[in-house]
Design a protein around this motif. Structure first.
Motif, short mmCIF file in Angstrom:
data_model
loop_
_atom_site.label_atom_id
_atom_site.label_comp_id
_atom_site.label_asym_id
_atom_site.label_seq_id
_atom_site.Cartn_x
_atom_site.Cartn_y
_atom_site.Cartn_z
N CYS A 197 -3.86 27.01 32.96
CA CYS A 197 -4.52 26.85 31.41
C CYS A 197 -5.16 27.41 30.87
CB CYS A 197 -5.81 26.10 30.99
SG CYS A 197 -7.05 25.86 32.04
N PHE A 198 -5.53 28.55 31.16
CA PHE A 198 -5.97 30.16 30.52
C PHE A 198 -5.10 31.14 31.30
CE2 PHE A 198 -10.20 28.37 33.17
CZ PHE A 198 -10.31 27.56 32.74
N VAL A 199 -4.61 30.87 32.06
CA VAL A 199 -3.46 32.11 31.95
C VAL A 199 -2.20 31.60 31.48
CG1 VAL A 199 -4.64 33.25 33.82
CG2 VAL A 199 -2.73 31.71 34.26
N HIS A 200 -1.74 31.16 31.01
CA HIS A 200 0.09 29.97 30.45
C HIS A 200 0.51 31.03 31.58
CE1 HIS A 200 -3.04 29.90 27.42
NE2 HIS A 200 -3.16 31.36 27.32
N LEU A 201 0.49 30.64 32.93
CA LEU A 201 1.24 30.83 33.92
C LEU A 201 1.27 29.73 34.98
CD1 LEU A 201 1.16 34.65 34.66
CD2 LEU A 201 2.94 33.26 33.91
N ARG A 202 2.34 28.75 35.43
CA ARG A 202 2.27 28.47 36.83
C ARG A 202 2.79 28.30 38.25
NH1 ARG A 202 4.99 24.15 36.53
NH2 ARG A 202 3.29 22.41 37.19
N LYS A 203 1.58 28.05 38.95
CA LYS A 203 2.47 28.58 40.12
C LYS A 203 3.85 27.09 40.37
CE LYS A 203 -1.14 26.70 42.63
NZ LYS A 203 -2.28 26.27 42.71
N PRO A 204 4.48 27.67 40.58
CA PRO A 204 5.23 28.37 41.55
C PRO A 204 5.21 29.91 41.19
CG PRO A 204 6.99 27.04 41.46
CD PRO A 204 5.76 27.39 40.65
N ASP A 205 5.18 29.97 39.58
CA ASP A 205 5.65 31.58 39.20
C ASP A 205 4.74 32.69 40.47
OD1 ASP A 205 5.58 33.94 38.23
OD2 ASP A 205 5.39 32.70 36.13
N ILE A 206 5.52 33.93 40.50
CA ILE A 206 4.60 34.95 41.87
C ILE A 206 3.52 35.68 40.66
CG2 ILE A 206 6.58 36.53 41.01
CD1 ILE A 206 6.49 36.87 44.09
N GLN A 207 3.85 35.99 39.30
CA GLN A 207 2.81 36.87 38.50
C GLN A 207 1.59 36.02 38.64
OE1 GLN A 207 4.22 39.61 37.16
NE2 GLN A 207 6.01 39.17 38.37
N MET A 208 1.56 34.55 38.72
CA MET A 208 0.37 33.95 38.90
C MET A 208 -0.75 34.63 40.17
SD MET A 208 -0.62 30.09 38.32
CE MET A 208 -2.03 29.25 37.89
N PHE A 209 0.51 34.62 40.89
CA PHE A 209 -0.77 35.34 42.17
C PHE A 209 -1.40 36.91 41.99
CE2 PHE A 209 1.89 31.69 43.56
CZ PHE A 209 1.00 31.53 44.62
N ARG A 210 -0.12 38.01 41.22
CA ARG A 210 0.09 38.96 41.35
C ARG A 210 -0.79 39.12 40.04
NH1 ARG A 210 6.20 40.24 40.88
NH2 ARG A 210 6.50 41.11 42.72
#
Length: 208
Positions: free
Chosen positions: A140-153
């Motif tokens: 909710c803060f970063v506007h990405l959700r797992k499994p998007d690999i960008q979230m881990f980066r």
């Protein structure tokens, strides 16, 4: 032989690791029974909206309007919200274990989690997660959700650490596999005992 980098940071999921899942299939089904809602309709509406809700693109009140309060109900939004919050319970041993990774081993702790803003804020506050977590990389803060690999980066950038220095504790196998593809050592969490043993095998024991 390549020397293994020391672990200096832990990435941890919330739902299924530190706490029960916040608003999963089971919680929603309990809500449908409790409030006498048509489960199939509620579930279909949820599925159309939950991704943008968890990504912080759909406000909580708008989510409720679309999923529950699209017609007149004999209960209030406050009552429904209270029920939702009441579904969250702590895994006390796991909270203690992750807290000890910080105090005993000096690890930075970063949450990497898919949660909606209002529920995430409630859970952080209610269970005092901010007392030992250094950063919250919540969908909710970063506007990405797992499994998007960008979230881990992004989590690596926020923690200012390399993948080789991270241990990731996660209860969803696919997310573990994605993290490992980046070189992040990971533990597929199933229970406190096995996770504690795996941490100890990495030199991160918490026993006195």
């Amino acid at each position: 032989m390549k020397k293994t980098s020391p672990i200096t940071c832990a990435f941890v999921d919330i739902g299924g690791v530190l706490l029960t899942n916040g608003w999963d299939h089971h919680a929603r089904k309990r809500a449908a029974v409790h409030f006498k809602l048509q489960w199939a309709d509620m579930d279909a509406r949820h599925r159309l909206n939950f991704e943008i809700h968890e990504e912080g693109k759909l406000a909580f009140e708008d989510y409720l309007s679309r999923v529950v309060f699209y017609e007149k109900r004999p209960f209030t939004r406050a009552q429904f919200r209270s029920f939702m919050c009441a579904q969250s319970k702590p895994f006390v041993e796991m909270i203690g274990l992750v807290s000890q990774l910080k105090t005993r081993h000096g690890l930075k702790i970063a949450v990497v989690s898919n949660e909606s803003r209002e529920l995430n804020a409630y859970r952080i506050r209610k269970f005092k997660l901010g007392g030992f977590v250094d950063s919250f990389i919540s969908s909710c803060f970063v506007h990405l959700r797992k499994p998007d690999i960008q979230m881990f980066r992004l989590a690596l950038d926020v923690a200012q650490t390399t993948a080789e220095q991270v241990i990731y504790i996660e209860n969803t196998e696919m997310f573990v596999q994605i993290a490992e593809s980046l070189g992040i050592r990971s533990i597929l969490h199933t229970d406190y005992r096995s996770t504690s043993a795996k941490l100890a095998s990495l030199g991160l024991g918490t026993a006195a």
